[in-house]
Design a protein around this motif. Structure first.
Motif, short mmCIF file in Angstrom:
data_model
loop_
_atom_site.label_atom_id
_atom_site.label_comp_id
_atom_site.label_asym_id
_atom_site.label_seq_id
_atom_site.Cartn_x
_atom_site.Cartn_y
_atom_site.Cartn_z
N TYR A 85 -7.32 97.62 -30.24
CA TYR A 85 -6.05 97.80 -29.52
C TYR A 85 -5.72 99.28 -29.32
CZ TYR A 85 -4.54 92.98 -29.10
OH TYR A 85 -4.43 91.66 -28.72
N ILE A 86 -6.18 100.12 -30.22
CA ILE A 86 -6.00 101.56 -30.00
C ILE A 86 -6.71 101.98 -28.73
CG2 ILE A 86 -6.69 103.84 -30.86
CD1 ILE A 86 -6.03 102.90 -33.65
N GLY A 87 -7.94 101.49 -28.57
CA GLY A 87 -8.68 101.80 -27.35
C GLY A 87 -8.11 101.14 -26.12
N GLY A 88 -7.47 99.97 -26.29
CA GLY A 88 -6.95 99.24 -25.14
C GLY A 88 -5.56 99.63 -24.72
N LEU A 89 -4.76 100.19 -25.64
CA LEU A 89 -3.35 100.45 -25.34
C LEU A 89 -2.99 101.93 -25.25
CD1 LEU A 89 -1.54 97.80 -27.59
CD2 LEU A 89 -2.14 97.62 -25.18
N LEU A 90 -3.60 102.75 -26.10
CA LEU A 90 -3.19 104.15 -26.14
C LEU A 90 -3.88 104.97 -25.07
CD1 LEU A 90 -3.04 104.80 -29.98
CD2 LEU A 90 -1.27 103.93 -28.44
N ALA A 91 -3.32 106.13 -24.80
CA ALA A 91 -3.83 107.00 -23.74
C ALA A 91 -5.20 107.53 -24.10
CB ALA A 91 -2.86 108.15 -23.49
N SER A 92 -6.08 107.58 -23.13
CA SER A 92 -7.39 108.18 -23.30
C SER A 92 -7.36 109.58 -22.68
CB SER A 92 -8.46 107.32 -22.60
OG SER A 92 -8.37 107.48 -21.20
N PRO A 93 -8.40 110.39 -22.93
CA PRO A 93 -8.43 111.72 -22.29
C PRO A 93 -8.33 111.65 -20.77
CG PRO A 93 -10.06 111.61 -24.04
CD PRO A 93 -9.49 110.22 -23.89
N LEU A 94 -8.77 110.54 -20.17
CA LEU A 94 -8.68 110.41 -18.71
C LEU A 94 -7.23 110.26 -18.24
CD1 LEU A 94 -11.69 107.99 -18.10
CD2 LEU A 94 -11.62 110.48 -17.83
N ASP A 95 -6.34 109.84 -19.16
CA ASP A 95 -4.93 109.66 -18.80
C ASP A 95 -4.15 110.97 -18.89
OD1 ASP A 95 -5.09 106.85 -18.40
OD2 ASP A 95 -5.18 106.60 -20.56
N VAL A 96 -4.73 111.99 -19.48
CA VAL A 96 -4.04 113.26 -19.69
C VAL A 96 -4.30 114.17 -18.51
CG1 VAL A 96 -3.80 115.28 -21.17
CG2 VAL A 96 -4.22 113.04 -22.19
N ASP A 97 -3.23 114.59 -17.87
CA ASP A 97 -3.35 115.53 -16.75
C ASP A 97 -3.35 116.94 -17.33
OD1 ASP A 97 -3.35 116.90 -14.42
OD2 ASP A 97 -1.48 116.07 -13.63
N ALA A 98 -4.55 117.41 -17.66
CA ALA A 98 -4.66 118.72 -18.31
C ALA A 98 -4.16 119.85 -17.42
CB ALA A 98 -6.12 118.97 -18.71
N HIS A 99 -4.41 119.75 -16.11
CA HIS A 99 -4.01 120.83 -15.20
C HIS A 99 -2.50 120.97 -15.10
CE1 HIS A 99 -8.14 121.39 -13.93
NE2 HIS A 99 -8.24 120.08 -13.77
N ALA A 100 -1.81 119.85 -15.29
CA ALA A 100 -0.35 119.90 -15.16
C ALA A 100 0.30 120.57 -16.36
CB ALA A 100 0.20 118.48 -15.01
N THR A 101 -0.42 120.62 -17.52
CA THR A 101 0.18 121.17 -18.73
C THR A 101 -0.40 122.52 -19.12
OG1 THR A 101 -1.42 119.91 -20.02
CG2 THR A 101 0.73 118.90 -19.65
N VAL A 102 -1.41 123.00 -18.41
CA VAL A 102 -1.99 124.30 -18.74
C VAL A 102 -0.94 125.39 -18.59
CG1 VAL A 102 -3.66 126.04 -18.02
CG2 VAL A 102 -4.34 123.64 -18.20
#
Length: 208
Positions: A136-153
């Motif tokens: 469920y951790i893999g199915g429910l929580l955010a993965s690195p693909l869900d993180v918009d790294a460019h928006a937070t740099v």
């Protein structure tokens, strides 16, 4: 949900213990039996539907069905699409007929939006429910693909944004968590010491 005992008489007598769990979303029960083999971590696991592993007159069975109904009702209030899918099911019990594959996308969406907080149970010492938790951790929580790294740099203001991407063991420092820091003015890492502002994103490791 936890199952103290799959035996109806033992369950009613209030014997302490944990023999297994029931996945309300997937509608799957798992019963653990300890193994005499020291190399077997999980022991013997018997799986099946709650109706298959629990007696018809087991006092927990009605509570499990009600728990799944309440969960789907809660999600339906937040997800109109799920409500439509539920109403479209032609069955005497649409709550039981609703597949887990239909529930999971809505459950994940609400979890990522922090509108609900999924709760799981188990016993880490006996490895009861640990695989279910990891799934469920893999199915429910955010993965690195869900993180918009460019928006937070270079986001030096506002809340700290950190992604823990690896946990490892070091003989000298013990357990270490490797994290990537995406933003925030400073980060509390260990012994009340703060990291200075650096170029984002940057990676650190932290002994826990």
């Amino acid at each position: 949900m936890p199952v103290a005992s799959f035996n109806r008489a033992a369950y009613q007598s209030g014997e302490a213990g944990l023999e297994g769990i029931v996945d309300i979303v997937g509608w799957k029960a798992s019963k653990w039996e300890p193994s005499d083999d020291p190399n077997t971590i999980n022991g013997n696991v018997e799986t099946g539907s709650p109706e298959e592993l629990l007696d018809v007159d087991h006092p927990l069975l009605p509570a499990l069905k009600q728990a799944r109904t309440d969960l789907i009702d809660l999600l339906s209030i937040q997800s109109p699409t799920l409500m439509e899918e539920l109403l479209s099911i032609e069955s005497e019990d649409p709550y039981a007929a609703l597949p887990a594959e239909t529930i999971m996308p809505h459950l994940r969406s609400l979890t990522l939006r922090k509108e609900i907080l999924p709760v799981f149970c188990g016993a880490a010492l006996k490895h009861i429910g640990t695989k279910n938790l990891m799934d469920y951790i893999g199915g429910l929580l955010a993965s690195p693909l869900d993180v918009d790294a460019h928006a937070t740099v270079n986001n030096r203001r506002g809340p700290v944004s950190i992604l823990a991407w690896k946990v490892g063991w070091d003989k000298q420092k013990g357990w270490m968590t490797f994290v990537r820091v995406y933003g925030g003015e400073s980060v509390l890492i260990h012994n009340h010491q703060y990291l200075p502002s650096l170029r984002y994103p940057y990676e650190v490791n932290h002994a826990v």
